[in-house]
Structures are given as structure tokens and as C-alpha cells.
Design an enzyme around this catalytic site. Structure first.
Site, short mmCIF file in Angstrom:
data_model
loop_
_atom_site.label_atom_id
_atom_site.label_comp_id
_atom_site.label_asym_id
_atom_site.label_seq_id
_atom_site.Cartn_x
_atom_site.Cartn_y
_atom_site.Cartn_z
N CYS A 261 0.86 -1.20 0.00
CA CYS A 261 0.00 0.00 0.00
C CYS A 261 0.89 1.25 0.00
O CYS A 261 1.86 1.33 0.78
CB CYS A 261 -0.89 0.00 1.23
N THR B 255 0.17 1.33 10.39
CA THR B 255 -0.98 2.05 9.82
C THR B 255 -2.32 1.60 10.37
O THR B 255 -3.32 2.29 10.19
CB THR B 255 -1.02 1.84 8.29
N GLU C 128 3.40 -6.01 8.43
CA GLU C 128 3.76 -4.61 8.18
C GLU C 128 4.95 -4.19 9.05
O GLU C 128 5.83 -3.44 8.61
CB GLU C 128 2.56 -3.70 8.45
N HIS D 40 3.46 -8.71 13.11
CA HIS D 40 2.60 -8.33 11.99
C HIS D 40 3.49 -8.09 10.76
O HIS D 40 4.56 -7.48 10.87
CB HIS D 40 1.81 -7.07 12.34
N CYS E 4 -3.62 5.01 9.13
CA CYS E 4 -4.09 5.48 7.83
C CYS E 4 -5.54 5.96 7.88
O CYS E 4 -6.27 5.67 8.83
CB CYS E 4 -3.91 4.39 6.77
N SER F 38 -6.29 -9.96 10.97
CA SER F 38 -6.38 -8.61 10.40
C SER F 38 -6.33 -7.60 11.54
O SER F 38 -7.27 -7.51 12.34
CB SER F 38 -7.68 -8.49 9.60
FE1 SF4 Z 1 -3.29 0.97 3.05
FE2 SF4 Z 1 -4.60 1.67 5.27
FE3 SF4 Z 1 -5.64 -0.08 3.61
FE4 SF4 Z 1 -3.52 -0.76 5.06
S1 SF4 Z 1 -5.57 -0.29 5.84
S2 SF4 Z 1 -3.85 -1.19 2.90
S3 SF4 Z 1 -2.41 1.21 5.08
S4 SF4 Z 1 -5.22 2.11 3.14
#
Ligand code: SF4
Length: 318
Positions: free
Chosen positions: A104, A173, A134, A132, A203, A231
Site C-alpha cells: 500500500c 498504519t 507490516e 505483523h 491510515c 487482520s
Molecule cells: Fe493501506 Fe490503510 Fe488499507 Fe492498510 S488499511 S492497505 S495502510 S489504506
């Protein structure tokens, strides 16, 4: 004569919910890669944390693997929306694999910030959840030892950095807006010189979904969150509802719904994490409508109109 009248239930459906722009883009990248290169297209890790999405892409010709070693030579590979450590594309290049990065753009932005901060001599405190993808991806942007994970307020209180004058923080995020504010409050109190990003990196989709579930939670008896147990942003939605004093359950899809939970429930809130497609929300609503006389209302707290560009080569194939 036996009455067949179904009990009444009010459904308050949170908006925004479900797919965010980053998830939408990642799924599209896999679909377009299959169109362009033909099946199979390999995907390193679940493209997004949702089994239904993964199974749908598998049926179209995607093959999901844990590591690059499992990708045969000469086959394209897609990296997931959560981002990957730098070593992954480097290895792909070494092997001459063509790869598409579905990270992303909002995660990539955090990656670039991490690089810049370390180049400026700062040690990064990264607020996130251990393990995680990320977090693994972001840690993999900078040299080992230049970034420390902070998961809780207790971690922030206990931290004894080597150089307290040269710190910066970044965040995952998909965190809880409220919990993160509490951690950041401790960090900025203890280390007044800490460099902060312009805004924390939670985000827009995470913040909007949390605000939307907050807006309905206190008006309902139970909140169902549709999303996967791995998630992060879906788990946070359950926590937000509970914090408003309303019980909340995470389900992946209608088959997980235990109707005993709805005993005595007159009003039910529904939302979905950023990686859960709308079709699963409709499936849950229909399952409830089969047993209840449903009155459905969407409660919209904000409208989203964000879309991210596809990688250039794929855009042409669209
Ligand atoms: Fe991108 Fe936010 Fe969706 Fe994650 S949750 S993919 S950071 S827009």
C-alpha cells in the site's frame, strides 16, 4: 394456528467499512498480473488478510507462498499490501524474477520516512504489533538495531534508550487511534525532543472505520465485525466497540455467526475490516434476514473517495 412472524431486529451498518484503497489496489494488481502474464502468478504471503479474497484469487490462478524460495524461476511474483523487507525484492532481482509490489502506498510512505530518519541519525521507536507483516516489512527497511518496537504504554514507560536526545517515532498504519494516542503521550512526555511525523501514520481507512463503528456502537446491543482474526484493523474495530460498552464479535463470514449471540438483541451493528469485501457483509445481512424481520440503516460518518494508482505496466493492461 402457529404464528410465523419473525422477531424484529434493527441493523445499523457502519460506513465507511470494508475495502480500503490499498486493499483494492493490491487485489487488482494480482488480477491484472494474471491477465497479463497468465496463470500461475505467485503471491508472497496473503495478499490481504482475508481468506475469501485469497480463495477467490486462487481460483483465478494465484498461488500463495510464504517465502520467495517457493517461487519457481521465470514466474512473476506479487508482494502483499503489508509491505516487505528490502531483502525480499533484492533477492527477487538476484534471481531474475519479475515482481510486482502491491505494498500500500501509505505503508511505503512509512518505509521512506524510516529510511530518512535513520539517515538523519535518529533511532526510531516504532509503535506496532510484534510479528505483523507490516512491522516486519518496516523493520526491514533500516539496519538492525536502528529501530525498536513499542507495543504498549508499559513498553513506552520502561524504555531506556541509549541516546534519548536522538529519537523519532513512527506507527503501524492499522493501530487503535485511542491506544496509540496513549502510547505517544508517554513517549512525548518522557522524550520531549523526539521527532514526530506530521501526523501519526495510522491510515485514513483505519481511522475512518474506527470512527464509524464508534458512532453506532453505543446505539446497539451487539456489534459484528466482519474480518479475519489476523487482520489488525478488524481486531481494532472489535476493541473500539467494546470500549464503547457494547459487546462485539469478530466473524469471517455468515457461517461463523452463532444465532445464540442474537438472543435478546433488538439492534445490531455491523461493520467490516479493510480487507473484508462487501459481499461478505451482504451474506451476513441475508443470513440474519432469514430469521429476523430486518430494518436496515446505514450510518455514514464520512465519505471516502481515495484511489491509488496501479503500477504503470499493469495500468496499460487494465
Ligand atoms: Fe493501506 Fe490503510 Fe488499507 Fe492498510 S488499511 S492497505 S495502510 S489504506
Amino acid at each position: 394456528m402457529t404464528s410465523t412472524a419473525k422477531p424484529a431486529i434493527d441493523l445499523l451498518i457502519a460506513a465507511p467499512r470494508g475495502f480500503c484503497a490499498g486493499v483494492d489496489r493490491a487485489i487488482r494488481i494480482v488480477e491484472l498480473a494474471i491477465e497479463k502474464y497468465g496463470a500461475p502468478v505467485y503471491v508472497r504471503h496473503e495478499i490481504v488478510h482475508n481468506r475469501f479474497v485469497v480463495d477467490t484469487l486462487k481460483a483465478q490462478g494465484a498461488v500463495f507462498v510464504d517465502e520467495l524460495d517457493e517461487v519457481p524461476d521465470g514466474v512473476p511474483v506479487v508482494f502483499s499490501a503489508h509491505g516487505v523487507p528490502k531483502v525480499v525484492p533484492a533477492k527477487a532481482q538476484e534471481r531474475g524474477l519479475s515482481y510486482l509490489d502491491a505494498t500500500c502506498p501509505l505503508v511505503s510512505k512509512v518505509h521512506r520516512q524510516a529510511e530518512r530518519l535513520v539517515a538523519a541519525g535518529r533511532h526510531i521507536l516504532f509503535v506496532g504489533h510484534e510479528g505483523h507483516p507490516e512491522v516486519i516489512g518496516t523493520f526491514g527497511q533500516v539496519p538492525e538495531g536502528s529501530i525498536t518496537l513499542i507495543e504498549t504504554v508499559e513498553d513506552a514507560e520502561a524504555l531506556t534508550p541509549a541516546d534519548a536526545e536522538n529519537l523519532a517515532f513512527l506507527t503501524q498504519t492499522t493501530l487503535s487511534v485511542d491506544d496509540t494516542a496513549a502510547v505517544l503521550e508517554v513517549l512525548t512526555r518522557r522524550f520531549p525532543g523526539i521527532v514526530a511525523p506530521k501526523a501519526d501514520d495510522i491510515c485514513y481507512a483505519t481511522s475512518n472505520r474506527q470512527a464509524a463503528v464508534k458512532a453506532i456502537a453505543s446505539s446497539v446491543d451487539l456489534v459484528l465485525v466482519i474480518g479475519a482474526p489476523n487482520s489488525s484493523n478488524s481486531l481494532r474495530l472489535v476493541e473500539v466497540a467494546k470500549r464503547e460498552g457494547t459487546n462485539s464479535r469478530l466473524i469471517q463470514r455468515a457461517a461463523d455467526l452463532d444465532f445464540a449471540w442474537l438472543d435478546g438483541v433488538r439492534s445490531l451493528g455491523i461493520t467490516a475490516g479493510a480487507s473484508a469485501p462487501e459481499v461478505l457483509v451482504r451474506e451476513v445481512v441475508e443470513a440474519i434476514a432469514a430469521r429476523f424481520d430486518v430494518t436496515e440503516r446505514e450510518v455514514e460518518t464520512t465519505r471516502e473517495d481515495i484511489a491509488f494508482k496501479l503500477p504503470r505496466g499493469l495500468e496499460e493492461a487494465a
